[in-house]
Design an enzyme around this catalytic site. Structure first.
Site, PDB file in Angstrom:
ATOM      1  N   ARG A  28       0.706  -1.196  -0.035  1.00 23.96           N
ATOM      2  CA  ARG A  28       0.026  -0.290   0.050  1.00 23.96           C
ATOM      3  C   ARG A  28       0.845   1.318  -0.099  1.00 23.96           C
ATOM      4  NH1 ARG A  28      -5.246  -0.321   0.852  1.00 23.96           N
ATOM      5  NH2 ARG A  28      -6.045  -2.671   0.648  1.00 23.96           N
ATOM      6  N   ARG A  32      -3.059   6.579   1.254  1.00 26.12           N
ATOM      7  CA  ARG A  32      -3.516   7.881   1.886  1.00 26.12           C
ATOM      8  C   ARG A  32      -2.279   8.470   2.966  1.00 26.12           C
ATOM      9  NH1 ARG A  32      -8.740   5.198   3.939  1.00 26.12           N
ATOM     10  NH2 ARG A  32      -7.236   3.247   3.737  1.00 26.12           N
ATOM     11  N   ARG A  41      -6.458  13.311  -3.878  1.00 23.21           N
ATOM     12  CA  ARG A  41      -7.849  12.534  -3.571  1.00 23.21           C
ATOM     13  C   ARG A  41      -8.841  13.582  -2.992  1.00 23.21           C
ATOM     14  NH1 ARG A  41     -11.505  10.426  -2.640  1.00 23.21           N
ATOM     15  NH2 ARG A  41     -11.416   8.761  -1.166  1.00 23.21           N
ATOM     16  N   ASP A  77      -7.142  -1.611  -7.545  1.00 27.40           N
ATOM     17  CA  ASP A  77      -7.729  -2.302  -6.397  1.00 27.40           C
ATOM     18  C   ASP A  77      -7.936  -3.550  -6.962  1.00 27.40           C
ATOM     19  OD1 ASP A  77      -8.679  -1.534  -3.450  1.00 27.40           O
ATOM     20  OD2 ASP A  77     -10.196  -2.813  -4.226  1.00 27.40           O
ATOM     21  N   TYR A 152     -15.379 -10.944  -0.676  1.00 24.71           N
ATOM     22  CA  TYR A 152     -15.742  -9.654  -0.737  1.00 24.71           C
ATOM     23  C   TYR A 152     -17.294  -9.811  -1.544  1.00 24.71           C
ATOM     24  CZ  TYR A 152     -12.201  -6.876   1.239  1.00 24.71           C
ATOM     25  OH  TYR A 152     -11.284  -6.378   2.053  1.00 24.71           O
TER      26      TYR A 152
HETATM   27  O1  CP3 Z   1       0.066   1.010  -3.292  1.00 24.30           O
HETATM   28  C1  CP3 Z   1      -0.559   0.028  -3.398  1.00 24.30           C
HETATM   29  O2  CP3 Z   1      -0.433  -1.164  -2.603  1.00 24.30           O
HETATM   30  C2  CP3 Z   1      -1.363  -0.114  -4.647  1.00 24.30           C
HETATM   31  C3  CP3 Z   1      -2.679   0.044  -4.580  1.00 24.30           C
HETATM   32  C4  CP3 Z   1      -3.602  -0.858  -3.796  1.00 24.30           C
HETATM   33  C5  CP3 Z   1      -4.830  -0.481  -3.305  1.00 24.30           C
HETATM   34  N1  CP3 Z   1      -5.671  -1.286  -3.017  1.00 24.30           N
HETATM   35  C6  CP3 Z   1      -5.469   0.935  -3.337  1.00 24.30           C
HETATM   36  C7  CP3 Z   1      -6.562   1.351  -2.458  1.00 24.30           C
HETATM   37  C8  CP3 Z   1      -3.547  -2.259  -3.599  1.00 24.30           C
HETATM   38  C9  CP3 Z   1      -2.459  -3.296  -3.823  1.00 24.30           C
HETATM   39  C10 CP3 Z   1      -4.786  -2.794  -2.951  1.00 24.30           C
HETATM   40  C11 CP3 Z   1      -5.289  -4.085  -2.574  1.00 24.30           C
HETATM   41  C12 CP3 Z   1      -6.258  -4.343  -1.859  1.00 24.30           C
HETATM   42  N2  CP3 Z   1      -7.499  -3.847  -1.922  1.00 24.30           N
HETATM   43  C13 CP3 Z   1      -6.432  -5.465  -1.030  1.00 24.30           C
HETATM   44  C14 CP3 Z   1      -5.340  -6.367  -0.656  1.00 24.30           C
HETATM   45  C15 CP3 Z   1      -4.118  -6.025   0.240  1.00 24.30           C
HETATM   46  C16 CP3 Z   1      -4.732  -5.736   1.645  1.00 24.30           C
HETATM   47  O3  CP3 Z   1      -4.379  -4.735   2.273  1.00 24.30           O
HETATM   48  O4  CP3 Z   1      -4.675  -6.953   2.159  1.00 24.30           O
HETATM   49  C17 CP3 Z   1      -7.423  -5.558  -0.290  1.00 24.30           C
HETATM   50  C18 CP3 Z   1      -7.995  -6.528   0.724  1.00 24.30           C
HETATM   51  C19 CP3 Z   1      -8.480  -4.181  -0.890  1.00 24.30           C
HETATM   52  C20 CP3 Z   1      -9.695  -4.003  -0.635  1.00 24.30           C
HETATM   53  C21 CP3 Z   1      -9.906  -2.648  -0.104  1.00 24.30           C
HETATM   54  N3  CP3 Z   1      -9.898  -1.696  -1.170  1.00 24.30           N
HETATM   55  C22 CP3 Z   1     -10.012  -2.093   1.281  1.00 24.30           C
HETATM   56  C23 CP3 Z   1     -10.392  -2.909   2.454  1.00 24.30           C
HETATM   57  C24 CP3 Z   1     -10.121  -0.602   1.000  1.00 24.30           C
HETATM   58  C25 CP3 Z   1     -10.229   0.270   2.067  1.00 24.30           C
HETATM   59  C26 CP3 Z   1      -9.363   0.814   3.049  1.00 24.30           C
HETATM   60  C27 CP3 Z   1      -7.859   0.601   2.667  1.00 24.30           C
HETATM   61  O5  CP3 Z   1      -7.362  -0.337   3.383  1.00 24.30           O
HETATM   62  O6  CP3 Z   1      -7.177   1.368   2.196  1.00 24.30           O
HETATM   63  C28 CP3 Z   1     -10.129  -0.406  -0.302  1.00 24.30           C
HETATM   64  C29 CP3 Z   1      -9.890   0.956  -0.919  1.00 24.30           C
HETATM   65  C30 CP3 Z   1      -8.428   1.341  -1.261  1.00 24.30           C
HETATM   66  N4  CP3 Z   1      -7.772   0.866  -2.165  1.00 24.30           N
HETATM   67  C31 CP3 Z   1      -7.783   2.597  -0.924  1.00 24.30           C
HETATM   68  C32 CP3 Z   1      -6.531   2.541  -1.728  1.00 24.30           C
HETATM   69  C33 CP3 Z   1      -5.566   3.476  -1.871  1.00 24.30           C
HETATM   70  C34 CP3 Z   1      -8.214   3.823  -0.286  1.00 24.30           C
HETATM   71  C35 CP3 Z   1      -9.276   4.487  -1.086  1.00 24.30           C
HETATM   72  C36 CP3 Z   1      -9.264   6.094  -0.870  1.00 24.30           C
HETATM   73  O7  CP3 Z   1      -8.143   6.601  -1.024  1.00 24.30           O
HETATM   74  O8  CP3 Z   1     -10.207   6.679  -0.204  1.00 24.30           O
END
Ligand code: CP3
Length: 343
Positions: A28, A32, A41, A77, A152
């Site tokens: 990640r 944020r 954002r 995502d 999910y």
């Molecule tokens: O930098 C990176 O890793 C690349 C981007 C990336 C995102 N999601 C961006 C994102 C990656 C590789 C993911 C994978 C992802 N998404 C996973 C697997 C990794 C893990 O953490 O276990 C999962 C379970 C998700 C599902 C998901 N998407 C969740 C639970 C959330 C919300 C909260 C959070 O953890 O950030 C998201 C939204 C999301 N995906 C955001 C980002 C930057 C936040 C969205 C925002 O900016 O409001």
């Protein structure tokens, strides 16, 4: 600090070959905790970011501009390809599926994924990133592992126990298998297209591995991952499989044809390497909470991870799970430099 090209350290470690330094990147890393991400954002919705190649590429590159990371990861995502398959969902910010998928009819109605038609913006993002990466840093493409996507899809929203998904596995085992196979094929197509567009390594996220006991993992989740990995093997890029809370499952994962196993912070890497055997590299596994410690304590914890991983080639330093949004970016800078300077 004066450095170096990324000089292939990440790809070498994936293949358990010696490298000039221990590679490090952060799960990640685009997100944020970075002020420049939050600034963007504030003006643009998350979904729009993921669907606009110029912006998704910019966000992918943001952490690379700040830190000397050894790999970039595509900004997208795990739910994005499912959206491409027509699953209605929103990010709030966690993904919410409007109509959870629970019946045979819903599973049968899920179309195959055709990446060029359904998610062209992801492929274009990869092309743009590859053209712009500093220090010849390699780009990791990714997808959710089939069981994690099932969680999910069946639950509709994140939950602590994911009860609907777990009961689905027992109450409708044939439907579960059907859905997992479908997702395995869709992610194989998705990841193959990412490599064709320029991704140089691939990572599957099994974020909800910890929900399963060994029998259900082995019976349902593992065959689906194996199916995806088998389709990707001929592409020749390193394959990474990350399991969150996967300690109990490492014995089952040892037989999987994958180059790198990503490990959460609960399992000592030395023990994981013994269970996985000499033909797998490991990635991880600093507790994301350690980034909130005073500098000396952070470096102590990072050194402990390195000591556990050992001196043999085949360790990619990372966190054990995604970086927390309230992390201080300066702590990340300190961590990256510490790993690079550590012998
Ligand atoms: O930098 C990176 O890793 C690349 C981007 C990336 C995102 N999601 C961006 C994102 C990656 C590789 C993911 C994978 C992802 N998404 C996973 C697997 C990794 C893990 O953490 O276990 C999962 C379970 C998700 C599902 C998901 N998407 C969740 C639970 C959330 C919300 C909260 C959070 O953890 O950030 C998201 C939204 C999301 N995906 C955001 C980002 C930057 C936040 C969205 C925002 O900016 O409001």
């Amino acid at each position: 600090m004066a450095r170096r090209m990324s000089d292939g350290a990440f790809l070498a470690a994936c293949r358990r070959q010696p490298a000039a330094h221990r590679p490090v990147w952060i799960m990640r890393q685009a997100g944020r905790y970075l002020p420049e991400y939050r600034e963007l954002r504030a003006r643009v919705e998350f979904e729009t970011l993921t669907r606009t190649p110029e912006l998704a590429a910019e966000v992918t590159l943001q952490p690379l501009k700040r830190f000397e990371l050894d790999a970039a990861i595509l900004f997208s995502d795990i739910m994005t390809p499912l959206q491409g398959m027509g699953v209605g969902l929103s990010f709030e910010p966690a993904p919410i599926v409007r109509e959870p998928i629970r019946t045979r009819a819903q599973i049968e109605a899920l179309p195959a994924l055709e990446p060029k038609r359904d998610v062209p913006f992801v492929l274009e993002t990869i092309r743009l990133v590859r053209a712009d990466l500093p220090r010849a840093t390699p780009l990791i493409g990714f997808a959710g592992a089939p069981f994690t996507l099932l969680c999910y899809l069946v639950c509709g929203r994140p939950s602590k126990e994911f009860a609907p998904a777990r009961t689905f596995l027992y109450a409708q085992p044939e439907d579960a298998e059907r859905l997992l196979t479908h997702l395995a094929d869709a992610m194989a197509a998705y990841l193959s297209a990412q490599v064709a567009a320029g991704a140089q390594a691939l990572m599957l996220f099994e974020s909800w591995a910890g929900l399963l006991g060994v029998p259900e993992y082995t019976r349902l989740a593992l065959p689906a991952v194996r199916r995806t990995l088998a389709a990707l093997r001929p592409l020749g890029v390193p394959l990474i499989y990350y399991l969150n809370q996967g300690s109990a499952l490492m014995g089952a994962v040892a037989g999987l044809d994958v180059d790198v196993v990503g490990v959460d912070w609960r399992s000592p890497l030395g023990e994981v390497r013994r269970v996985l055997g000499p033909d797998k590299a490991v990635q991880g596994n600093l507790d994301p909470a350690a980034l909130f410690a005073p500098p000396a304590e952070l470096t102590r914890a990072a050194a402990a991870v390195i000591a556990e991983a050992g001196a043999a080639p085949g360790h990619i330093f990372n966190l054990g799970h995604g970086i927390w949004p309230d992390t201080d970016p300066d702590a990340v800078a300190r961590l990256v430099d510490f790993v690079h300077e550590h012998e």
